[in-house]
Design a protein around this motif. Structure first.
Motif, PDB file in Angstrom:
ATOM      1  N   ASP A 174      -7.522  -9.750   6.609  1.00  0.00           N
ATOM      2  CA  ASP A 174      -6.991  -8.693   7.464  1.00  0.00           C
ATOM      3  C   ASP A 174      -5.828  -8.004   6.750  1.00  0.00           C
ATOM      4  N   THR A 175      -5.758  -6.688   6.919  1.00  0.00           N
ATOM      5  CA  THR A 175      -4.640  -5.914   6.368  1.00  0.00           C
ATOM      6  C   THR A 175      -3.697  -5.585   7.511  1.00  0.00           C
ATOM      7  N   VAL A 176      -2.489  -6.159   7.450  1.00  0.00           N
ATOM      8  CA  VAL A 176      -1.488  -5.935   8.495  1.00  0.00           C
ATOM      9  C   VAL A 176      -0.808  -4.586   8.292  1.00  0.00           C
ATOM     10  N   GLN A 177      -0.513  -4.256   7.034  1.00  0.00           N
ATOM     11  CA  GLN A 177       0.097  -2.959   6.704  1.00  0.00           C
ATOM     12  C   GLN A 177      -0.567  -2.443   5.430  1.00  0.00           C
ATOM     13  N   LYS A 178      -1.049  -1.197   5.465  1.00  0.00           N
ATOM     14  CA  LYS A 178      -1.752  -0.616   4.325  1.00  0.00           C
ATOM     15  C   LYS A 178      -0.830  -0.515   3.110  1.00  0.00           C
ATOM     16  N   GLY A 179      -1.460  -0.668   1.950  1.00  0.00           N
ATOM     17  CA  GLY A 179      -0.758  -0.453   0.689  1.00  0.00           C
ATOM     18  C   GLY A 179      -1.174   0.882   0.101  1.00  0.00           C
ATOM     19  N   TYR A 180      -0.314   1.440  -0.734  1.00  0.00           N
ATOM     20  CA  TYR A 180      -0.597   2.742  -1.341  1.00  0.00           C
ATOM     21  C   TYR A 180      -0.321   2.695  -2.836  1.00  0.00           C
ATOM     22  N   MET A 181      -1.121   3.449  -3.570  1.00  0.00           N
ATOM     23  CA  MET A 181      -0.955   3.606  -5.020  1.00  0.00           C
ATOM     24  C   MET A 181      -0.568   5.063  -5.287  1.00  0.00           C
ATOM     25  N   ILE A 182       0.238   5.256  -6.318  1.00  0.00           N
ATOM     26  CA  ILE A 182       0.524   6.616  -6.782  1.00  0.00           C
ATOM     27  C   ILE A 182       0.235   6.654  -8.276  1.00  0.00           C
ATOM     28  N   ASN A 183      -0.769   7.442  -8.627  1.00  0.00           N
ATOM     29  CA  ASN A 183      -1.194   7.558 -10.026  1.00  0.00           C
ATOM     30  C   ASN A 183      -1.399   6.189 -10.674  1.00  0.00           C
ATOM     31  N   ASP A 184      -2.160   5.334 -10.048  1.00  0.00           N
ATOM     32  CA  ASP A 184      -2.510   3.986 -10.531  1.00  0.00           C
ATOM     33  C   ASP A 184      -1.313   3.042 -10.626  1.00  0.00           C
ATOM     34  N   LYS A 185      -0.267   3.316  -9.899  1.00  0.00           N
ATOM     35  CA  LYS A 185       0.898   2.437  -9.828  1.00  0.00           C
ATOM     36  C   LYS A 185       1.118   2.108  -8.349  1.00  0.00           C
ATOM     37  N   VAL A 186       1.549   0.870  -8.092  1.00  0.00           N
ATOM     38  CA  VAL A 186       1.753   0.467  -6.696  1.00  0.00           C
ATOM     39  C   VAL A 186       2.962   1.194  -6.131  1.00  0.00           C
ATOM     40  N   LEU A 187       2.732   1.936  -5.058  1.00  0.00           N
ATOM     41  CA  LEU A 187       3.819   2.601  -4.346  1.00  0.00           C
ATOM     42  C   LEU A 187       4.348   1.671  -3.250  1.00  0.00           C
ATOM     43  N   ARG A 188       3.407   1.017  -2.549  1.00  0.00           N
ATOM     44  CA  ARG A 188       3.776   0.022  -1.544  1.00  0.00           C
ATOM     45  C   ARG A 188       2.688  -1.052  -1.529  1.00  0.00           C
TER      46      ARG A 188
END
Length: 196
Positions: A174-188
């Motif tokens: 389960d994903t509790v909080q979405k993660g984000y990438m910016i230009n192939d780098k982890v943003l969150r």
């Protein structure tokens, strides 16, 4: 007495021998003067070389100081330009978000007078899609985590739960909080529950 006579003759011969007398002129010059003149010429040559070398050192010193000042100016200019790029980059991102904020404000005003919850939901969905599209244009993409193998580089495990089956062990349930990438780098990092 004969001996004295021979001695006197030798003395006269010695005083007339030009190689032995320092005061005798050889080739129009005194022998002692030619050595002094030669030494003076060597000193003059060395002094001229010293003056030339000092002038060359001064020239190179000025060039070095000029280059050092030029490099310092370049360094300051690039730091200023970098700060402006960062500042202006943030401004450009915020300018792109402002129309979405305007849409939210219009949607909230419409929701106050609209009694149909379906039309409010439809308006909020349109605004959400516009925001996601804008984020994608800026290089920001959502991570798909649920069902994927847990990866500590992009996921943050906040819970461990028993696996419903053997093939789900070590995977994200389960994903509790979405993660984000910016230009192939982890943003969150995505906050997830992992099957054990």
């Amino acid at each position: 007495m004969n001996d004295n006579k021979d001695y006197n003759e030798m003395d006269q011969n010695m005083s007339t021998d030009p190689a032995l007398d320092e005061n005798v002129v050889i080739d129009g010059d005194y022998a002692g003067d030619s050595e002094d003149t030669q030494a003076e010429q060597e000193v003059n040559v060395l002094e001229n070389q010293l003056v030339e070398l000092q002038a060359q050192v001064e020239k190179e010193k000025k060039e070095y100081l000029f280059l050092a000042a030029e490099f310092d100016n370049y360094r300051k200019r690039t730091l200023k330009e970098k700060a402006e790029i960062i500042k202006n980059g943030g401004e450009n991102v915020l300018k792109g978000i402002l129309p979405i904020v305007d849409d939210f404000e219009r949607g909230l005003k419409a929701a106050e007078s609209d009694t149909d919850p379906h039309s409010v939901l439809e308006g909020m969905t349109l605004i959400y899609n516009k925001l996601v599209k804008y984020l994608e244009s800026m290089g920001v993409k959502e991570m798909n985590s649920t069902g994927e193998v847990f990866n500590s580089d992009i996921h943050e495990a906040i819970a461990q739960v028993p696996a419903p089956s053997e093939d789900m062990k070590g995977k994200v349930l389960d994903t509790v909080q979405k993660g984000y990438m910016i230009n192939d780098k982890v943003l969150r990092h995505a906050k997830v529950a992992v099957a054990q």
